[in-house]
Enzyme design. Structure first.
Site, PDB file in Angstrom:
ATOM      1  N   ARG A 193       1.237  -1.097   0.059  1.00 22.86           N
ATOM      2  CA  ARG A 193      -0.188   0.173  -0.069  1.00 22.86           C
ATOM      3  C   ARG A 193       1.150   1.278   0.328  1.00 22.86           C
ATOM      4  NH1 ARG A 193      -3.190  -3.159   3.341  1.00 22.86           N
ATOM      5  NH2 ARG A 193      -5.833  -2.884   2.336  1.00 22.86           N
ATOM      6  N   VAL A 194       2.426   1.194   1.235  1.00 26.45           N
ATOM      7  CA  VAL A 194       2.336   2.906   0.650  1.00 26.45           C
ATOM      8  C   VAL A 194       3.042   2.939  -0.167  1.00 26.45           C
ATOM      9  CG1 VAL A 194       3.900   3.829   2.087  1.00 26.45           C
ATOM     10  CG2 VAL A 194       2.269   2.488   3.564  1.00 26.45           C
ATOM     11  N   ALA A 219       9.744   3.315   6.949  1.00 29.83           N
ATOM     12  CA  ALA A 219       8.613   1.376   7.112  1.00 29.83           C
ATOM     13  C   ALA A 219       9.422   1.229   8.937  1.00 29.83           C
ATOM     14  CB  ALA A 219       9.540   0.599   6.068  1.00 29.83           C
ATOM     15  N   ARG A 220      10.439   0.421   8.721  1.00 32.25           N
ATOM     16  CA  ARG A 220      10.746   0.081   9.984  1.00 32.25           C
ATOM     17  C   ARG A 220      12.657   0.095   9.962  1.00 32.25           C
ATOM     18  NH1 ARG A 220       6.471   1.143  11.737  1.00 32.25           N
ATOM     19  NH2 ARG A 220       5.160  -0.213  12.773  1.00 32.25           N
ATOM     20  N   ASP A 278      12.498   8.303   9.280  1.00 32.40           N
ATOM     21  CA  ASP A 278      11.786   8.246  10.486  1.00 32.40           C
ATOM     22  C   ASP A 278      11.749   7.488  11.219  1.00 32.40           C
ATOM     23  OD1 ASP A 278       9.205   9.650  11.324  1.00 32.40           O
ATOM     24  OD2 ASP A 278       8.269   7.870  10.779  1.00 32.40           O
ATOM     25  N   GLU A 290      13.660   2.669  19.082  1.00 33.38           N
ATOM     26  CA  GLU A 290      13.020   3.927  19.647  1.00 33.38           C
ATOM     27  C   GLU A 290      12.396   4.251  20.791  1.00 33.38           C
ATOM     28  OE1 GLU A 290       9.184   3.698  16.485  1.00 33.38           O
ATOM     29  OE2 GLU A 290      11.238   3.766  14.706  1.00 33.38           O
ATOM     30  N   HIS A 318      10.111   8.676  13.818  1.00 25.98           N
ATOM     31  CA  HIS A 318       8.568   8.333  13.567  1.00 25.98           C
ATOM     32  C   HIS A 318       7.508   8.760  14.039  1.00 25.98           C
ATOM     33  CE1 HIS A 318       7.187   3.212  14.199  1.00 25.98           C
ATOM     34  NE2 HIS A 318       6.248   4.237  13.018  1.00 25.98           N
ATOM     35  N   ALA A 357       3.537   8.542  10.191  1.00 32.46           N
ATOM     36  CA  ALA A 357       1.588   8.242  10.666  1.00 32.46           C
ATOM     37  C   ALA A 357       1.036   9.428  10.895  1.00 32.46           C
ATOM     38  CB  ALA A 357       1.260   6.681  10.991  1.00 32.46           C
TER      39      ALA A 357
HETATM   40  C1  3PG Z   1       2.054   2.132  11.747  1.00 35.28           C
HETATM   41  O1  3PG Z   1       2.622   0.958  11.742  1.00 35.28           O
HETATM   42  O2  3PG Z   1       1.590   1.894  11.161  1.00 35.28           O
HETATM   43  C2  3PG Z   1       3.289   2.803  11.648  1.00 35.28           C
HETATM   44  O3  3PG Z   1       4.675   2.978  11.512  1.00 35.28           O
HETATM   45  C3  3PG Z   1       3.324   4.365  12.429  1.00 35.28           C
HETATM   46  O4  3PG Z   1       3.144   3.977  14.103  1.00 35.28           O
HETATM   47  P1  3PG Z   1       2.777   4.858  15.112  1.00 35.28           P
HETATM   48  O5  3PG Z   1       1.758   4.129  14.929  1.00 35.28           O
HETATM   49  O6  3PG Z   1       3.067   4.278  16.356  1.00 35.28           O
HETATM   50  O7  3PG Z   1       2.746   6.228  14.754  1.00 35.28           O
END
Ligand code: 3PG
Length: 540
Positions: free
Chosen positions: A151-152, A232-233, A257, A262, A280, A283
């Site tokens: 998707r992303v 992403a991760r 990001d 973390e 991060h 989202a």
């Molecule tokens: C996710 O996996 O949906 C994103 O990395 C967002 O993570 P977050 O909900 O901790 O902001």
């Protein structure tokens, strides 16, 4: 009343949806960890988290009444899904809600990286006017490599094409034709993509396969001056290798990001001037947060109040209508599993289920899971349910397979089960009469008609006069009331099997007496739930 624990920040709209749902209590406890998290978890029916809460195997070890984990977002790498599955806990996520925001953040970071925006901003804020120091690079005409066209990844590719970049993607599950329709060229493999790009952005989940996907060897094969982006991760790009390649000048810069740890603390990458970073935030937009929070809350409430399962990462989907239609079959399958568990002696090796007729049109995977749950219920200490049954069976070396045919045989619906143990091969079949009456219609090679509920005495014998009278007398003496009886036999006088539905459990002495009859070869007492009593894991 069901209780939902929320331990990460969740938009008010999601919390409200839960609070306004009848019979749902919400417990918001941000940043809960360690023993406090374990204790709160065990008192809750569900938990909603984002990436801040770590649901490790240790945390999930004594889950109490916890039945569902919902990730308000996509990544489930902070959840030990396998541990959750073992404990029979459904794990769901909200895969679509933050796609656009994450893609936009990726593009923002790529632009910021190209034009040194964070560095220039900081310089200006500290009173300088460095126009020459921050000359950037243009994106139009450059090649962007997108690793992972989910998707992303697709949303990023689409936006990059709008910026007049050339996009090359790699994803083992994406067909080149479909990608080409979107204007994306696909590389045959990652190693083909890597040397061709000016920018590379990663959009895969973090798994054992993708950890350090871009490590030192692949980074060395990238174009000199390449720029890397990771929204992403942390860990998909090897952090130490990246830092080294930036220091050497091979990689011109990186926008990150996400981090392996973390928060990352005083991370070596954060000491490098051509690394730009955000905490991060992919989202973290108002829109995405409302969307994932509402979706997560809806998933949780639906699951806890109706049993609907959607977007589960460890179970097949199940909606309310489907559940209503399947309820009887799930109950029947579990009873059949329970019956086998009590008939069989010796370790179970193989289970084969055959669905015929009406039932074959349904989600038989779930019915198989229900059968397996019944089969394992007796042998296991830990709570077995539809989520973990097949996995637990496989872990015990039991091979579970299913076949189906929508063609009707003698019955509109029939589940035919074969269980092979180290000593014997057992066959049983059950059906439903009318709308609710579950019947055992086959045992071994014999056809019969017995109630699939309550206490059963199943015995194999020679079909000779006096057997039933003998058992009636023995049971009468021991105060055991016989409610119904059925016999299946090959031919008069031949081998036979009988099922007695009895009102109370016979004492061992009574069964021993039964077995003393020269023509009775075996006898098992099978305990099934009373008629209409559903499996404890099946929502009302
Ligand atoms: C996710 O996996 O949906 C994103 O990395 C967002 O993570 P977050 O909900 O901790 O902001």
């Amino acid at each position: 009343m069901v209780r939902v624990l929320v331990t990460d920040s969740l938009a008010e709209e999601g919390l409200r949806l839960m609070r306004e749902s009848h019979g749902v209590e919400v417990d918001v406890r941000p940043n809960l960890a360690g023993a406090d998290l374990k204790a709160a978890l065990a008192q809750s029916d569900g938990i909603i988290i984002r990436s801040g809460t770590q649901l490790t195997a240790d945390v999930l070890d004594h889950p109490g009444r916890l039945r569902a984990i919902v990730r308000a977002g996509v990544g489930v790498d902070n959840i030990d899904v396998s541990a959750a599955t073992h404990r029979g806990i459904v794990v769901m996520n909200t895969p679509g809600g933050n796609t656009v925001s994450t893609a936009e953040h990726t593009i923002s970071l790529m632009m910021a990286l190209s034009r040194n925006i964070p560095q220039a901003n900081e310089s200006l804020h500290s009173g300088r006017w460095d126009r020459n120091k921050f000359t950037g690079t243009q994106l139009a005409g450059k090649i962007l490599g997108v690793v992972g066209l989910g998707r992303v990844g697709m949303a990023v590719a689409k936006r990059a094409l709008g910026l007049e970049m050339k996009v090359i993607g790699f994803d083992p599950f994406m067909s080149p034709e479909r990608a080409a329709q979107q204007g994306i060229e696909t590389a045959i493999n990652l190693d083909d993509l890597i040397p061709r790009c000016d920018y590379i952005t990663v959009h895969t989940p973090l798994t054992a396969e993708t950890r350090a996907l871009l490590g030192a060897p692949r980074i060395a094969r990238m174009r000199r001056g390449v720029r890397l982006i990771n929204c992403a991760r942390g860990g998909i790009i090897d952090e130490a290798a990246l830092a080294e390649a930036i220091r050497s000048g091979h990689v011109a810069g990186a926008a990150l990001d996400v981090f392996e740890q973390e928060p990352p603390g005083a991370h070596p990458l954060l000491q490098l001037p051509n690394v730009i970073a955000t905490p991060h935030l992919g989202a973290s937009t108002a829109e995405a947060q409302v969307e994932v929070a509402v979706e997560a809350a809806r998933l949780m409430v639906d699951f806890l109040t109706t049993g609907r399962v959607n977007f589960a990462v460890n179970m097949s989907p199940l909606d309310k209508t489907e559940l209503a239609e399947l309820r009887l079959y799930l109950d029947m399958a579990r009873r059949l599993g329970l019956l086998h568990a009590q008939m069989d002696r010796g370790a179970i090796r193989r289970v084969k289920l055959n669905y015929r007729g009406e039932i074959a049109k349904r989600n038989t995977k779930l019915v198989t899971a229900a059968f397996t749950a019944g089969l394992l219920e007796h042998a296991l200490v830990e709570g077995v349910n539809m989520v973990n049954a097949v996995l637990l069976a496989q872990e015990r070396g039991i091979d579970v397979t299913e076949e189906k045919s929508t063609e009707h045989g003698d019955f509109t619906t029939i589940i035919h089960s074969e269980v092979e143990t180290e000593r014997k091969h057992y066959v049983a079949a059950s059906t439903v009469f009318g709308k609710q009456f579950l019947r055992l219609v086959r045992l071994g090679e014999f056809h019969l008609d017995a109630f699939l509920d309550g206490i059963l005495l199943i015995f194999s014998h020679q079909d000779v006069p006096g057997i039933i009278g003998n058992i009636g007398t023995i049971f009468g003496r021991h105060g055991v009331n016989i409610a119904a009886m059925t016999v299946g036999r090959s031919k008069p006088g031949g081998q036979a099997i009988a099922v007695l539905n009895i009102d109370n459990e016979p004492p061992a002495a009574a069964v021993d007496e039964v077995l003393q009859h020269a023509r009775i070869e075996s006898a098992s007492v099978v305990k099934l739930p009373p008629a209409g009593v559903l499996p404890p894991w099946l929502p009302e």
